[in-house]
Design a protein around this motif. Structure first.
Motif, PDB file in Angstrom:
ATOM      1  N   LEU A 186       0.816  -1.205   0.000  1.00 17.72           N
ATOM      2  CA  LEU A 186       0.000   0.000   0.000  1.00 17.72           C
ATOM      3  C   LEU A 186       0.858   1.267   0.000  1.00 17.72           C
ATOM      4  CD1 LEU A 186      -2.891   0.822  -0.092  1.00 17.72           C
ATOM      5  CD2 LEU A 186      -3.080   0.468   2.364  1.00 17.72           C
ATOM      6  N   ASP A 187       2.051   1.164   0.585  1.00 15.76           N
ATOM      7  CA  ASP A 187       2.933   2.332   0.641  1.00 15.76           C
ATOM      8  C   ASP A 187       3.463   2.740  -0.731  1.00 15.76           C
ATOM      9  OD1 ASP A 187       2.601   2.288   3.350  1.00 15.76           O
ATOM     10  OD2 ASP A 187       4.439   1.126   3.721  1.00 15.76           O
ATOM     11  N   ASP A 188       3.511   1.783  -1.631  1.00 13.34           N
ATOM     12  CA  ASP A 188       4.163   2.043  -2.910  1.00 13.34           C
ATOM     13  C   ASP A 188       3.211   2.524  -4.000  1.00 13.34           C
ATOM     14  OD1 ASP A 188       6.498   1.215  -1.740  1.00 13.34           O
ATOM     15  OD2 ASP A 188       6.293  -0.860  -2.431  1.00 13.34           O
ATOM     16  N   VAL A 189       1.926   2.531  -3.730  1.00 12.24           N
ATOM     17  CA  VAL A 189       1.015   2.885  -4.819  1.00 12.24           C
ATOM     18  C   VAL A 189       0.827   4.402  -4.864  1.00 12.24           C
ATOM     19  CG1 VAL A 189      -0.151   0.660  -4.539  1.00 12.24           C
ATOM     20  CG2 VAL A 189      -1.127   2.721  -3.483  1.00 12.24           C
ATOM     21  N   PRO A 190       0.482   4.942  -6.009  1.00 13.83           N
ATOM     22  CA  PRO A 190       0.262   6.395  -6.140  1.00 13.83           C
ATOM     23  C   PRO A 190      -0.805   6.886  -5.168  1.00 13.83           C
ATOM     24  CG  PRO A 190       0.323   5.365  -8.310  1.00 13.83           C
ATOM     25  CD  PRO A 190       0.337   4.253  -7.319  1.00 13.83           C
TER      26      PRO A 190
ATOM     27  N   GLU B 217      -5.673   6.655  -1.668  1.00 11.29           N
ATOM     28  CA  GLU B 217      -6.846   7.306  -1.062  1.00 11.29           C
ATOM     29  C   GLU B 217      -8.109   6.483  -1.272  1.00 11.29           C
ATOM     30  OE1 GLU B 217      -7.141  11.401  -2.409  1.00 11.29           O
ATOM     31  OE2 GLU B 217      -5.019  11.687  -1.847  1.00 11.29           O
ATOM     32  N   ARG B 218      -8.262   6.026  -2.488  1.00 10.82           N
ATOM     33  CA  ARG B 218      -9.448   5.208  -2.759  1.00 10.82           C
ATOM     34  C   ARG B 218      -9.410   3.904  -1.960  1.00 10.82           C
ATOM     35  NH1 ARG B 218     -12.852   3.059  -7.024  1.00 10.82           N
ATOM     36  NH2 ARG B 218     -14.076   1.566  -5.824  1.00 10.82           N
TER      37      ARG B 218
ATOM     38  N   LEU C 180      -5.002  -4.357  -4.570  1.00  8.18           N
ATOM     39  CA  LEU C 180      -3.537  -4.359  -4.515  1.00  8.18           C
ATOM     40  C   LEU C 180      -2.918  -5.045  -5.728  1.00  8.18           C
ATOM     41  CD1 LEU C 180      -2.944  -5.036  -0.728  1.00  8.18           C
ATOM     42  CD2 LEU C 180      -2.652  -2.881  -1.983  1.00  8.18           C
ATOM     43  N   THR C 181      -3.460  -6.198  -6.133  1.00  6.34           N
ATOM     44  CA  THR C 181      -2.802  -6.916  -7.236  1.00  6.34           C
ATOM     45  C   THR C 181      -2.851  -6.105  -8.532  1.00  6.34           C
ATOM     46  OG1 THR C 181      -4.834  -8.177  -7.536  1.00  6.34           O
ATOM     47  CG2 THR C 181      -3.044  -9.265  -6.386  1.00  6.34           C
ATOM     48  N   LEU C 182      -3.959  -5.412  -8.757  1.00  8.37           N
ATOM     49  CA  LEU C 182      -4.029  -4.624  -9.998  1.00  8.37           C
ATOM     50  C   LEU C 182      -3.207  -3.337  -9.922  1.00  8.37           C
ATOM     51  CD1 LEU C 182      -7.740  -4.990 -11.198  1.00  8.37           C
ATOM     52  CD2 LEU C 182      -5.746  -6.396 -11.734  1.00  8.37           C
ATOM     53  N   ALA C 183      -2.792  -2.954  -8.702  1.00  9.23           N
ATOM     54  CA  ALA C 183      -2.067  -1.687  -8.553  1.00  9.23           C
ATOM     55  C   ALA C 183      -0.673  -1.716  -9.152  1.00  9.23           C
ATOM     56  CB  ALA C 183      -1.997  -1.292  -7.078  1.00  9.23           C
ATOM     57  N   ARG C 184      -0.233  -2.873  -9.570  1.00 13.25           N
ATOM     58  CA  ARG C 184       1.029  -2.933 -10.328  1.00 13.25           C
ATOM     59  C   ARG C 184       0.982  -1.993 -11.520  1.00 13.25           C
ATOM     60  NH1 ARG C 184       4.769  -7.420 -11.438  1.00 13.25           N
ATOM     61  NH2 ARG C 184       5.721  -7.118 -13.496  1.00 13.25           N
ATOM     62  N   ARG C 185      -0.157  -1.725 -12.026  1.00 10.73           N
ATOM     63  CA  ARG C 185      -0.346  -0.884 -13.197  1.00 10.73           C
ATOM     64  C   ARG C 185      -1.349   0.225 -12.871  1.00 10.73           C
ATOM     65  NH1 ARG C 185       0.573  -3.663 -18.203  1.00 10.73           N
ATOM     66  NH2 ARG C 185       2.513  -4.813 -17.947  1.00 10.73           N
ATOM     67  N   PRO C 186      -0.888   1.351 -12.354  1.00  8.55           N
ATOM     68  CA  PRO C 186      -1.828   2.394 -11.895  1.00  8.55           C
ATOM     69  C   PRO C 186      -2.813   2.870 -12.963  1.00  8.55           C
ATOM     70  CG  PRO C 186       0.346   2.799 -11.002  1.00  8.55           C
ATOM     71  CD  PRO C 186       0.498   1.667 -11.982  1.00  8.55           C
TER      72      PRO C 186
END
Lengths: 188, 188, 188, 188, 188, 188
Positions: free
Chosen positions: B7-11, B16-17, B33-39
């Motif tokens: 969670l710390d590494d995502v934009p 926030e969402r 989280l898994t999809l957050a590899r690709r913002p």
């Protein structure tokens, strides 16, 4: 059965993007209009599309990406996607036969081993995604694909699983222009 | 095989969402989280999702929309979607049995005729979308669905055709919390 | 469409067995009543069931047997068997998630290699039994199964191929109690 | 791969029943021996079998019941059941062609409308039982079947769904005698 | 629905060939008459048939060729081809059980490894020919088949893919004589 | 894997026919050479082909016949037939889009009701011919087809069921010329 919005009625940001495409292609691809009935969905759809398709990597070119679209869309009998993305595939890969080959029988198409391995995984994603295992995905590394390339192979198949169904929902037909694009060498 | 971002590494906009969802649910659903590899893809995915699912109309409630997800995801053997959206379906429809029923055999589930007609069309979209005809879609009008509702039925099926495949790509497993949600009446 | 006999109308030996189950479970599972329309078939059905399911061996526990039921019944969209035997599986394996996992996507369920190999064979028996070969059966020996265990794997799949169809014939719905059993730790 | 018990080694009650069959037929049908590895299952199997098959009603004769076995077993590629029950069907229906016809293409077999309607439902039970609805079952009433007959149609299909799989498990081959039975008129 | 020509009405060259078959078999096989509605097609059909079937090579006997017909025609539920060519297979291979075995479950039939490998390829040609690869074809060389034999395996499967469909088109039923041929040893 | 004969090596009657085709088309279609390995089969194949395809009737034009080839060959993933006969279909029907439409999704192609009814029957012949009934065939009469036209619909489907498989056997690829034929209006 769904009314297709006219270009005048769509929000400005959609029209700007559509105008840009029309300037480049010479016509407005139908899908840009039929999906415009829902501007929020339109924005998400094309943002997702561009994130996956407007990308070139050493082991997964823009042309390769189009082949994934053609092969998986053919499994879903999606005429719009086969014809429109087939046109782009022909242009990007500079091969006037490749789209018809991949749409009908990718196993016998003029592909190299890497491309054939990619299409085998992509078609499996389209048809029976629950049988995809990590070892199937990792087999693509032997052909030079990175983890990000593999993510793209799966995601493009997934995105067009959605896209094919939206075409069937809306009954979108390909523009006449797509059928011939990339088939004739640009004359001097 | 894909690393899951922390969670710390995502934009910031993603975090926030995600924080908002976690505040409401008490946990972070894995797919965030898994999809957050690709913002960029993450933003498009959830924008599309919300446009289709956070909507209540007289003939297609939020609970009905979740049933479409459960029925079509079961056809694709998508554990994450069946369990997570099954939990939401139970809560929205205040029926602790409905998700298991729709996942395994929607034909025999505790549904009214309208809901059963919707699921029949939605499952057909999932499995053989090329057989969908305007007359099949229009049959839903007899159950009170508007054109926009019918668009939603098809689009939710289409969106989860994508979503199911992304789950299989990433191997995302449902959070433990989902399995029990909506099964036990909230005690006083 | 078939009338369900009341407990008062069934022969004494059936009622005794049913009473014993009710004493233990706290309710009468529906299948005991719907099949009681035919006492001779009832006796054969439950005698066969008990011979296969009430047995514990080192390589095929009672919980494993229930997983075979859940996985194969899911292929046949048999709601009663998935929900009722899913409940027993959760209890026997002390895992509140396992039934939902195996019903929807046994390939990704929290199983060890032995269990996964068993379910692969069992599901093949359910779906295309003519492709089962001695070498497929013998592959289970590598996971510690004896010939008798392998017989049980095949026979349980076979028995529930019958049972699933009887449920569809009679329209038997699972008792409400099954849905929650084994999901919440017994409080102290 | 499973040892077949010899007649000397089976429990007395099994041997008595087997001897009776052998006296009547002139040989011991293989399935009586292969299943005898498990006497309790054997007893349940044949008790169930007899309850469904040794019965003659105005709208569902013993011969009709055998046709259900042949048609559904053919879908499962069960050689033993097709050949053994095909022999009985020929004898009971006094038609030397009927078993081959029903095994290969029941739609074109020498059947009356009632028989064809029965086989259509029975085959559906064999192949996709989850699509069986009360209205499909009730359609058989128009051909004179009672509720009990309809129960039998479904139960025979269900029982042989099990039986076919047990044959594939055990690799049981039909006795040579079955192939010719009922093909040649008994000479005077 | 198509009128069957009488022997008197067919062109001379057809009648001569039909008379020769009748002299040898003792009856006129139905397919010779139903196809005679179209003499040119009749000539092509039987010329093609004879080129493939009236041939004996060390690794692909006339009897083996008939087994290919039986196995692939069974997949297409073609009663005429299964019964008529099953009769010829029994005679050529001097095995009264082989046709019923191959029609219902070629995997368990009394075949040698070469025959089983041939039928596996032939059935694949019948069911999903697009998955046939050169390496699948070449695997037959390990069983002694020449390139010409492999051509014949594929061509016989292909020819009967046509033939099966012509039977379904015309509703041709096998002559009664075929059912019993080759089942009883010729008495002395 | 099979050597393709050179034009010099084929028998005179084959070469004459091939020369005539080459004179008309400007090239030798590949299938004429690959099948020439077997002159007798070649003669039967093309005699049958011409009897079915070189025919024009009020309710089944030459162009309609090509559409049957394209639609059924697409089901069999036969690249050669889709591309070569697609070219002829475009020319005969003077529609540069029709072949791509029929190959990918005949349900949405630019067809009239008669053509769509024909393709529905033809595709059923290709995929599950055993479900064809006289009433399905007779339904084509409502669209003006005679018995002979119906025979042709079924026979063309049947013939290309064979032809598609021969292409997969021989790995025949379409000539480059076919891909573009009929797509561009003949310039004045």
């Amino acid at each position: 059965m769904f009314d297709v919005p006219s270009l005048d009625d769509v929000p400005d940001d959609l029209r700007e993007r559509i105008d840009a495409v029309a300037d480049k292609s010479g016509f407005v691809p139908e899908i840009f209009l039929t999906l415009a009935r829902r501007p929020d969905e339109w924005r998400a759809f094309f943002a997702y599309h561009d994130a996956l398709m407007d990308k070139e990597t050493p082991a997964l070119s823009k042309g390769d990406r189009e082949l994934i679209v053609v092969a998986t869309s053919a499994e879903n009998h999606c005429l719009y996607c086969v014809v429109a993305h087939g046109a782009i595939a022909r242009i990007r890969l500079k091969n006037p036969r490749i789209a018809d080959q991949v749409a009908t029988d990718w196993r016998k198409a003029e592909l190299d081993d890497r491309q054939r391995a990619i299409l085998e995984v992509a078609v499996r994603f389209a048809v029976e995604p629950w049988t995809i295992t990590p070892s199937i995905l990792e087999s693509l590394r032997a052909h030079g694909l990175t983890d990000d390339d593999i993510w793209d192979v799966g995601s493009i198949s997934a995105f067009f699983a959605m896209s094919n169904r939206l075409v069937h929902l809306t009954g979108t037909m390909p523009n006449d222009e797509f059928y011939l694009m990339g088939r004739v060498p640009r004359s001097s």
